[in-house]
Scaffold this motif. Structure first.
Motif, PDB file in Angstrom:
ATOM      1  N   UNK A  27      11.707 -35.374  25.176  1.00  0.00           N
ATOM      2  CA  UNK A  27      10.844 -35.253  25.811  1.00  0.00           C
ATOM      3  C   UNK A  27       9.763 -35.629  26.448  1.00  0.00           C
ATOM      4  N   UNK A  28       9.842 -36.524  26.894  1.00  0.00           N
ATOM      5  CA  UNK A  28       7.923 -37.340  27.108  1.00  0.00           C
ATOM      6  C   UNK A  28       7.007 -36.728  28.185  1.00  0.00           C
ATOM      7  N   UNK A  29       6.058 -36.688  27.200  1.00  0.00           N
ATOM      8  CA  UNK A  29       5.254 -35.907  27.649  1.00  0.00           C
ATOM      9  C   UNK A  29       5.116 -34.566  27.161  1.00  0.00           C
ATOM     10  N   UNK A  30       6.199 -34.127  26.200  1.00  0.00           N
ATOM     11  CA  UNK A  30       6.039 -32.806  25.512  1.00  0.00           C
ATOM     12  C   UNK A  30       4.833 -31.788  25.078  1.00  0.00           C
ATOM     13  N   UNK A  31       4.806 -31.042  26.028  1.00  0.00           N
ATOM     14  CA  UNK A  31       3.063 -30.158  24.953  1.00  0.00           C
ATOM     15  C   UNK A  31       3.723 -28.980  23.774  1.00  0.00           C
ATOM     16  N   UNK A  32       4.190 -29.512  22.890  1.00  0.00           N
ATOM     17  CA  UNK A  32       4.556 -28.188  22.179  1.00  0.00           C
ATOM     18  C   UNK A  32       3.841 -27.138  22.303  1.00  0.00           C
TER      19      UNK A  32
END
Length: 506
Positions: free
Chosen positions: A471-476
């Motif tokens: 997931x591009x740009x994911x913020x876990x």
């Protein structure tokens, strides 16, 4: 149009009568509406579940919700639980949910589906991570509060009800609102050709000939008026039918009612439990449980199906079942000349997603929209095209449930292993969804979309078909926080809701 004759009662006939009464006569009496039904042909009467659009239809007709629910033994429906549609894993039977609600808070442009898919170790299945309905159902909680107006609630819901009692209730309302009711058996349908267009000119019945400007065929699978309109056609009536029996082979059903065990409350969801040769439903009404087995006559006999259902329900060997034959497909022209087919006479998709009554609503609403113009020939073309697209949309969504299964324990389930590419659009989507999240943009090319990305996500992800992507740009951390907020909401919110038993006064 000064007169309408509805042929056939049951749910389709009386929904048609009430809708047309609302459409034409709610302000002043403009159209005479009469319904005839046969005493010798009882309605099918086993449809017991709906999709949540039914609320808006009942509200449109100014029907009191509490009165309707009491008269039809109705309960709330928050979704469908699918059980045993995949092989068991580690001795655990597979199940997943298709609820009506989907919570949509966003963080950094990602909704809950993105957050759930990005988790390496998923703590819950998809539906339990994005919907509160399974939690309300588990605790027997209603979707609305007592002080809320009819049909209003923070959670979308539909109903389970007794279809026979529904028809009687709608009949009472329709007659009160001026619809004329006549018990009569149809002996012959008179047809003529006017300017190259076939029209019904009269209905010969046991009480004499009846005529009208417009006719509605609500005679079920017999489709008596539509058959007559096509009977002298050189191509014959069969060529006016889109047959989907090869793509959806479940064409039979057995139904039986059972009683609740002592102390058991009605469930707020439908259960669709996969069987050897199809699937069975379990639907809880206020006073009983509706059960049925939808199966394919290509793969088993009625006796085998009855034995399988009887064993599943632990019924005595002499238990009696109501047997139904289903014709899967639809008419190319449900509105032809001065006759419009509504309900089973128009078409039918097997009841896996409870869409039978929705199709009645869809046909009626479209008719209401497309009779506002004097150019009826043009309106009929658009009506039939849109209704055909709706049928095709439903068919694809139902096929999806089967082709995702990995079961191979019977000839019926092995058949579905060969059907992945039977629907080119579905095949293309499934290939696409191996690499991306299911989004609304995937459906932009569709002519008609009843079930959208939210519905497809519940089925595809519920059956374990997940995209293989990063997931591009994911913020876990933010995603984890959003999932935690949703989990807390689903844990705490049901405490605020009344129980279904309490709200319905059971």
């Amino acid at each position: 149009m000064q007169s309408i004759l509805i042929c056939g009662g049951g749910t389709a006939g009386w929904m048609t009568a009430l809708y047309l009464s609302h459409l034409y006569n709610r302000v002043e009496h403009r159209v005479d509406i009469q319904l005839i039904e046969s005493s010798a042909q009882p309605p099918v009467g086993v449809g017991e579940a709906t999709v949540h659009g039914i609320r808006h239809f009942l509200q449109l007709l100014s029907i009191n919700e509490a009165e309707f629910m009491q008269a039809t033994d109705a309960t709330f429906k928050l979704g469908i639980e699918f059980i045993n549609w995949k092989k068991a894993q580690n001795g655990q039977m597979h199940s997943y949910w298709h609820p009506f609600d989907f919570q949509t808070p966003e963080v950094n442009g990602m909704d809950l589906a993105h957050c759930w898919l990005s988790q390496t170790n998923k703590l819950q299945d998809y539906a339990h991570s994005v919907s509160i309905s399974p939690f309300l159902t588990k605790r027997g909680k209603a979707p609305k509060f007592a002080e809320m107006a009819d049909y209003q609630a923070p959670i979308p819901y539909a109903y389970h009800f007794d279809a026979g009692k529904l028809a009687e209730y709608l009949k009472k309302l329709a007659v009160q609102r001026g619809v004329k009711h006549q018990i009569a058996d149809i002996t012959q349908v008179q047809v003529s050709i006017d300017a190259g267009v076939k029209k019904v000119t009269g209905i010969d019945t046991s009480v004499g000939r009846l005529t009208a400007d417009m006719y509605f065929d609500c005679t079920g699978f017999r489709a008596m008026l539509m058959q007559a309109l096509h009977s002298n056609n050189q191509d014959n009536a069969e060529n006016e039918w889109v047959d989907w029996s090869s793509e959806l082979p479940c064409d039979r059903a057995l139904a039986v009612q059972t009683q609740y065990p002592q102390g058991q409350a009605p469930a707020l969801h439908t259960q669709a439990i996969a069987m050897k040769n199809g699937w069975r439903w379990r639907i809880g009404l206020q006073n009983r449980i509706g059960n049925g087995y939808v199966y394919s006559s290509q793969f088993c006999t009625e006796e085998q199906a009855a034995d399988e259902l009887g064993q599943a329900l632990n019924l005595p060997t002499d238990a009696e079942f109501k047997s139904l034959k289903m014709r899967i497909g639809h008419r190319k022209q449900s509105w032809l000349g001065n006759c419009c087919a509504i309900g089973l006479s128009s078409g039918f998709i097997e009841p896996l997603e409870s869409t039978g009554i929705y199709l009645i609503e869809a046909g009626l609403r479209l008719f209401g929209e497309y009779t506002q113009s004097g150019n009826l020939s043009l309106m009929q073309q658009h009506y039939n095209r849109i209704l055909n697209d709706i049928y095709a949309d439903l068919k694809s969504f139902i096929v999806l449930h089967y082709i995702l299964s990995d079961r191979d324990d019977s000839e019926f389930w092995r058949f579905w292993q060969t059907q992945r590419y039977s629907d080119p659009q579905l095949a293309a989507w499934l290939d696409l969804w191996q690499h991306k999240v299911i989004e609304s943009s995937d459906f932009l090319a569709q002519k008609s979309v009843l079930f959208n990305q939210i519905n497809y996500r519940f089925v595809v992800y519920g059956m374990g078909h997940l995209p293989q992507q990063s997931f591009v740009g994911a913020n876990p951390p933010a995603q984890q926080q959003l999932l935690a907020q949703m989990a807390a909401f689903c844990k705490q919110q049901p405490d605020r809701h009344p129980s279904q038993v309490q709200l319905l006064g059971l």
